[in-house]
Scaffold this active site. Structure first.
Site, PDB file in Angstrom:
ATOM      1  N   CYS A  97      62.124  16.346  85.838  1.00 50.13           N
ATOM      2  CA  CYS A  97      61.115  16.332  86.903  1.00 50.13           C
ATOM      3  C   CYS A  97      59.956  15.410  86.511  1.00 50.13           C
ATOM      4  O   CYS A  97      59.344  15.606  85.457  1.00 50.13           O
ATOM      5  CB  CYS A  97      60.614  17.750  87.130  1.00 50.13           C
ATOM      6  SG  CYS A  97      59.155  17.842  88.167  1.00 50.13           S
ATOM      7  N   LYS A 100      16.458  31.475  79.592  1.00 52.56           N
ATOM      8  CA  LYS A 100      17.496  32.235  78.898  1.00 52.56           C
ATOM      9  C   LYS A 100      18.692  31.307  78.692  1.00 52.56           C
ATOM     10  O   LYS A 100      19.438  31.006  79.626  1.00 52.56           O
ATOM     11  CB  LYS A 100      17.885  33.465  79.721  1.00 52.56           C
ATOM     12  CG  LYS A 100      18.844  34.382  78.998  1.00 52.56           C
ATOM     13  CD  LYS A 100      18.956  35.711  79.737  1.00 52.56           C
ATOM     14  CE  LYS A 100      19.799  36.733  79.006  1.00 52.56           C
ATOM     15  NZ  LYS A 100      21.107  36.301  78.613  1.00 52.56           N
ATOM     16  N   LYS A 111      18.254  37.598  85.632  1.00 51.88           N
ATOM     17  CA  LYS A 111      19.505  36.844  85.650  1.00 51.88           C
ATOM     18  C   LYS A 111      19.738  36.195  87.014  1.00 51.88           C
ATOM     19  O   LYS A 111      19.582  36.837  88.048  1.00 51.88           O
ATOM     20  CB  LYS A 111      20.689  37.786  85.354  1.00 51.88           C
ATOM     21  CG  LYS A 111      20.657  38.383  83.966  1.00 51.88           C
ATOM     22  CD  LYS A 111      21.223  37.432  82.920  1.00 51.88           C
ATOM     23  CE  LYS A 111      22.722  37.463  82.870  1.00 51.88           C
ATOM     24  NZ  LYS A 111      23.285  38.506  82.037  1.00 51.88           N
ATOM     25  N   TYR A 115      13.781  31.398  69.306  1.00 48.07           N
ATOM     26  CA  TYR A 115      12.854  32.080  70.209  1.00 48.07           C
ATOM     27  C   TYR A 115      12.318  33.399  69.668  1.00 48.07           C
ATOM     28  O   TYR A 115      11.736  34.177  70.404  1.00 48.07           O
ATOM     29  CB  TYR A 115      13.501  32.317  71.568  1.00 48.07           C
ATOM     30  CG  TYR A 115      14.884  32.928  71.507  1.00 48.07           C
ATOM     31  CD1 TYR A 115      15.080  34.201  71.004  1.00 48.07           C
ATOM     32  CD2 TYR A 115      15.999  32.224  71.960  1.00 48.07           C
ATOM     33  CE1 TYR A 115      16.339  34.772  70.932  1.00 48.07           C
ATOM     34  CE2 TYR A 115      17.273  32.780  71.900  1.00 48.07           C
ATOM     35  CZ  TYR A 115      17.436  34.056  71.379  1.00 48.07           C
ATOM     36  OH  TYR A 115      18.688  34.608  71.304  1.00 48.07           O
ATOM     37  N   ASP A 151      22.211  29.935  77.739  1.00 50.17           N
ATOM     38  CA  ASP A 151      23.529  30.558  77.777  1.00 50.17           C
ATOM     39  C   ASP A 151      24.355  30.102  76.578  1.00 50.17           C
ATOM     40  O   ASP A 151      25.117  29.152  76.639  1.00 50.17           O
ATOM     41  CB  ASP A 151      24.229  30.185  79.086  1.00 50.17           C
ATOM     42  CG  ASP A 151      25.384  31.122  79.374  1.00 50.17           C
ATOM     43  OD1 ASP A 151      25.534  32.119  78.644  1.00 50.17           O
ATOM     44  OD2 ASP A 151      26.140  30.853  80.323  1.00 50.17           O
ATOM     45  N   CYS A 199      60.838  21.750  94.311  1.00 53.48           N
ATOM     46  CA  CYS A 199      59.738  21.145  93.564  1.00 53.48           C
ATOM     47  C   CYS A 199      59.211  19.933  94.322  1.00 53.48           C
ATOM     48  O   CYS A 199      59.987  19.049  94.681  1.00 53.48           O
ATOM     49  CB  CYS A 199      60.232  20.737  92.174  1.00 53.48           C
ATOM     50  SG  CYS A 199      59.063  19.701  91.297  1.00 53.48           S
ATOM     51  N   CYS A 257      60.231  16.583  92.302  1.00 57.18           N
ATOM     52  CA  CYS A 257      61.602  16.095  92.102  1.00 57.18           C
ATOM     53  C   CYS A 257      62.600  16.642  93.108  1.00 57.18           C
ATOM     54  O   CYS A 257      63.741  16.205  93.156  1.00 57.18           O
ATOM     55  CB  CYS A 257      62.066  16.425  90.687  1.00 57.18           C
ATOM     56  SG  CYS A 257      62.322  18.196  90.458  1.00 57.18           S
ATOM     57  N   GLU A 295      10.372  32.481  79.186  1.00 53.78           N
ATOM     58  CA  GLU A 295      11.208  31.461  78.542  1.00 53.78           C
ATOM     59  C   GLU A 295      12.512  31.330  79.292  1.00 53.78           C
ATOM     60  O   GLU A 295      12.929  32.270  79.966  1.00 53.78           O
ATOM     61  CB  GLU A 295      11.591  31.928  77.124  1.00 53.78           C
ATOM     62  CG  GLU A 295      10.514  31.860  76.121  1.00 53.78           C
ATOM     63  CD  GLU A 295      10.942  32.568  74.832  1.00 53.78           C
ATOM     64  OE1 GLU A 295      12.122  32.924  74.678  1.00 53.78           O
ATOM     65  OE2 GLU A 295      10.063  32.765  73.992  1.00 53.78           O
ATOM     66  N   CYS A 342      59.916  24.958  88.260  1.00 53.85           N
ATOM     67  CA  CYS A 342      60.941  23.957  88.497  1.00 53.85           C
ATOM     68  C   CYS A 342      61.658  23.798  87.157  1.00 53.85           C
ATOM     69  O   CYS A 342      61.030  23.549  86.145  1.00 53.85           O
ATOM     70  CB  CYS A 342      60.274  22.650  88.917  1.00 53.85           C
ATOM     71  SG  CYS A 342      61.356  21.231  88.745  1.00 53.85           S
TER      72      CYS A 342
HETATM   73  S1  IVH Z   1      15.087  37.369  73.238  1.00 53.92           S
HETATM   74  C1  IVH Z   1      15.105  41.542  71.502  1.00 53.92           C
HETATM   75  N1  IVH Z   1      14.993  34.976  74.312  1.00 53.92           N
HETATM   76  O1  IVH Z   1      20.104  36.661  75.639  1.00 53.92           O
HETATM   77  C2  IVH Z   1      15.172  40.360  72.360  1.00 53.92           C
HETATM   78  N2  IVH Z   1      17.105  36.032  74.137  1.00 53.92           N
HETATM   79  O2  IVH Z   1      20.791  39.258  76.863  1.00 53.92           O
HETATM   80  C3  IVH Z   1      16.157  39.392  71.857  1.00 53.92           C
HETATM   81  N3  IVH Z   1      18.966  34.687  74.937  1.00 53.92           N
HETATM   82  O3  IVH Z   1      21.210  38.310  72.760  1.00 53.92           O
HETATM   83  C4  IVH Z   1      16.476  38.317  72.759  1.00 53.92           C
HETATM   84  N4  IVH Z   1      17.789  32.923  75.516  1.00 53.92           N
HETATM   85  O4  IVH Z   1      21.564  35.798  72.925  1.00 53.92           O
HETATM   86  C5  IVH Z   1      15.769  36.002  73.959  1.00 53.92           C
HETATM   87  N5  IVH Z   1      14.749  32.841  75.199  1.00 53.92           N
HETATM   88  C6  IVH Z   1      15.534  33.873  74.856  1.00 53.92           C
HETATM   89  C7  IVH Z   1      16.925  33.840  75.038  1.00 53.92           C
HETATM   90  C8  IVH Z   1      17.680  34.960  74.672  1.00 53.92           C
HETATM   91  C9  IVH Z   1      19.013  33.447  75.446  1.00 53.92           C
HETATM   92  C10 IVH Z   1      20.152  35.571  74.752  1.00 53.92           C
HETATM   93  C11 IVH Z   1      20.289  36.192  73.391  1.00 53.92           C
HETATM   94  C12 IVH Z   1      20.305  37.655  73.604  1.00 53.92           C
HETATM   95  C13 IVH Z   1      20.714  37.758  75.026  1.00 53.92           C
HETATM   96  C14 IVH Z   1      20.226  39.052  75.618  1.00 53.92           C
END
Ligand code: IVH
Length: 671
Positions: A430, A119, A313, A226, A121, A407, A410, A117, A425
């Site tokens: 200014c 991740k 990551k 998720y 942010d 500055c 001015c 999946e 300044c």
């Molecule tokens: S699973 C026990 N799935 O990433 C597993 N986390 O670094 C729980 N996050 O605290 C997390 N997308 O805030 C999972 N598709 C995804 C995610 C995800 C973002 C975040 C989540 C978690 C952090 C862990």
């Protein structure tokens, strides 16, 4: 009212709620609406009208009640019955293989399926449904206890208040703000003179931790789910779970892949490393999870993370480019900031042409020369920064940069006060500082000139009508016509002129605050005005006389002296006086109790704040009637948690004290 009518109304209300939930799902989750906004509003209006005529139909989970209730006094904490764990990180392919080997070894299996999946942010949250109704929601917190933010989660349109079937379960996911929404939100905040958010994640965090759900409702929050917390569902695979959640009209990210091997998972990671720039939201990696839920149970967790998942990551994108020049920028308070002008490069989704070098110390530390080739990246994926200089690329033609003595806007001499990193300044007229200063001068808590926001200030300056704060009081009558021709309505200009005229009578402390003198916030302005009573007395006072005022230290006194000694200040004050601006403080009348927003509230700070120093924050609290204490107790109303908050945070959680971050703190102060 006949029973018949009431019954019909109840039937219709139920039908409307179902229809509205369906349209919400199509619009906010599937992005595929069947009806237009107007038709949707009609349905909402009809339901609102029914609920008004038949109060018995009103219920918490009605779509008319998404944004409801008065602001909370603080957050309460909530214990996660199933802890919300974090994930182990992997940064290289080798670390993924290692994860895969461990899974195979512990499971004793030849073949393990992974579900990959994106991740997202954002911020992890938990949503609890009971019998299909959304009853409670919380933040992750420290994984064991979080903050209850039900009122805020309800405002997210993608979160169904009622599910199509009466399931009881806890679902988990990530709240985020999309890139475009984030940009638009910051543009709007800038226009209003509010502080901007550094990145979408911070914006989402700040928005979720609001005590007033109306503020949260005005923020473009979205969510992807998720996973599960506590539940009694009988699903066997993660892929199956996600499909099941989709069937319940919950938003699930569509970009996922079931992989038979870790190599396939790696391919998915590589694919999205490039493609992620096309997404309308930010991701910082890929999460690889064992698909078989029974296997997950066997693998279990370590103290902090599950053994059945890993987060791959992405490194922040870095690019090399040329420093064409180093220039300086003049901010509102006269801070002179060095900025690198770069050969434009496309990085993390946008073209970057400038990068701040913060101040001369940082500039010296990074050893950047004009003509250098440098590595840049975006801090928090948003703010461009220079990571390092590629010294091996130097040709000898590079030039050193010196901070200007004058500055650039001015020509006034710039100074670096002892103990400060920035040069400033101090010329109050200014031009570069002027627009920002006008906006501050006109702001609500200063001279309160309605209609004089950033756009108008900019226009007045561009038209050459205002070159100095005093010019506001000398706007020629003909300028009204001129502005009128520029498309600013006559009425608007007239109102502005009236507001400017009215501002002449404000008490001295507002005028003082409006000057925007360093360290002279509302509280200090009030103290000075109450002590000296007239501006004439104040400007004639010495350092000793200033520091003799309770709460006024040498730093504030020096800043005030600096301001009053500048030659341009004499001229400014003379012209304000001539225009009839009030220089006196009315003799103090005891302030009514409960008048200030933070009256009686107690605050504790922990960890570093981003935009305020501790003492600034403390002064702001005091200014609004609150108190600051060093330690958390049951009497503490808010713990303001900055970066690395430490043990006070734990103590606050134990005692159930509301924990807010810097953004929420600023909101509380209406900053
Ligand atoms: S699973 C026990 N799935 O990433 C597993 N986390 O670094 C729980 N996050 O605290 C997390 N997308 O805030 C999972 N598709 C995804 C995610 C995800 C973002 C975040 C989540 C978690 C952090 C862990």
């Amino acid at each position: 009212m006949s029973k018949d009518n009431a019954e019909k109304a109840a039937e219709r209300a139920a039908q409307l709620r179902e229809e509205i939930a369906g349209h919400n799902h199509r619009y906010h989750v599937l992005d595929d609406p069947l009806i237009d906004d107007h038709e949707f509003d009609e349905l909402m209006r009809e339901l609102t009208a029914l609920e008004e005529s038949f109060p018995r139909l009103q219920s918490e989970d009605s779509p008319t009640r998404r944004v409801g209730g008065a602001p909370l006094p603080g957050f309460s904490t909530l214990t996660h019955r199933v802890p919300m764990l974090g994930l182990d990180n992997a940064f290289q392919q080798g670390e993924l293989s290692e994860f895969d080997r461990r899974v195979h070894r512990l499971a004793g299996l030849e073949q393990v399926e992974y579900l990959c999946e994106l991740k997202i942010d954002g911020l992890a949250v938990s949503l609890q449904y009971e019998e299909g109704r959304f009853v409670r929601g919380s933040t992750r917190g420290d994984g064991f206890t979080g903050e209850e933010i039900t009122h805020n989660l309800r405002t997210i349109r993608q979160v169904p208040l009622i599910l199509p079937t009466p399931v009881t379960m806890e679902v988990r996911g990530e709240v985020y703000i999309g890139r475009d929404d984030f940009e638009a939100m910051n543009v709007q905040r800038r226009e209003r003179g509010e502080s901007v958010f550094v990145n979408p994640r911070n914006a989402a965090a700040g928005s979720l931790r609001q005590l007033d759900p109306r503020i949260t409702a005005s923020r473009p929050l979205r969510i992807f789910l998720y996973g599960l917390g506590e539940h009694r569902l009988s699903v066997e695979t993660h892929a199956g779970l996600l499909t099941y959640l989709e069937g319940l009209r919950l938003p699930v990210n569509p970009h996922r892949r079931l992989c038979g091997t870790i190599d396939e998972a790696w391919e998915f990671c590589l694919l999205w490393e490039e493609k992620r720039r096309e997404l309308p939201y930010e991701i910082d990696g890929v999460v690889i999870k064992c698909n078989d839920l029974v296997l997950r149970g066997q693998l279990g967790n370590t103290a902090r993370s599950p053994r059945w998942a890993v987060a791959f990551k992405y490194p922040p994108e870095e690019k090399s480019t040329l420093v064409r020049d180093i220039v300086v920028n003049v901010g509102r308070t006269g801070t002179i900031t060095p900025v690198a002008v770069l050969e434009p490069v496309f990085i993390s989704g946008s073209t970057v042409q400038r990068a701040t070098l913060h101040n001369e110390d940082i500039l010296a530390e990074k050893e950047v020369l004009i003509g250098d080739t440098v590595i840049i990246r975006k801090a928090g994926e948003i703010i461009p920064e220079i990571v390092r200089v590629l010294k091996e690329k130097r040709t000898g033609a590079e030039r050193d940069f010196r901070m200007p003595e004058r500055c650039p806007s001015c020509g006034a001499a710039v100074e670096r006060l002892p103990g400060e990193a920035a040069r400033r300044c101090f010329n109050p007229s200014c031009p570069a500082q002027l627009v920002e200063r006008i906006v501050h001068f006109a702001s609500r808590r200063a001279m309160n000139i309605d209609g004089l926001g950033p756009a108008m200030a900019e226009l007045l300056w561009k038209e050459g009508l205002v070159q100095d704060l005093a010019d506001l009081y000398y706007l020629p009558a003909s300028s009204i016509l001129d502005l009128d021709r520029k498309g600013i309505g006559e009425k608007k200009v007239e109102n502005l002129m009236t507001a400017i005229e009215e501002s002449k009578d404000r008490p001295l402390h507002r005028l003082l605050f409006g000057f925007g003198i360093r360290f002279v916030g509302e509280r200090v302005a009030q103290l000075l005005a109450e002590h000296f009573l007239t501006l004439e007395k104040l400007r004639e006072s010495s350092l000793e006389e200033l520091t003799a005022v309770p709460e006024i230290g040498p730093k504030i006194a020096a800043a005030a002296l600096h301001f009053f000694e500048a030659p341009a200040t004499a001229k400014l004050l003379h012209r304000l006086k001539q225009a009839g601006v009030n220089f006196k403080e009315p003799v103090a009348v005891e302030a009514a109790a409960g008048e200030k927003p933070l009256d009686g509230k107690s605050f504790v700070f922990s960890g570093a704040l981003e935009q305020l120093t501790r003492s600034e924050a403390a002064a702001l609290v005091a200014e609004q009637g609150g108190r600051v204490s060093a330690a958390v107790s049951r009497k503490t109303d808010y713990l303001v948690a900055g970066d690395k908050p430490g043990s006070k945070l734990e103590r606050a959680r134990e005692l159930g004290v509301a924990v807010i971050d810097e953004h929420a703190f600023r909101e509380l102060l209406e900053m």
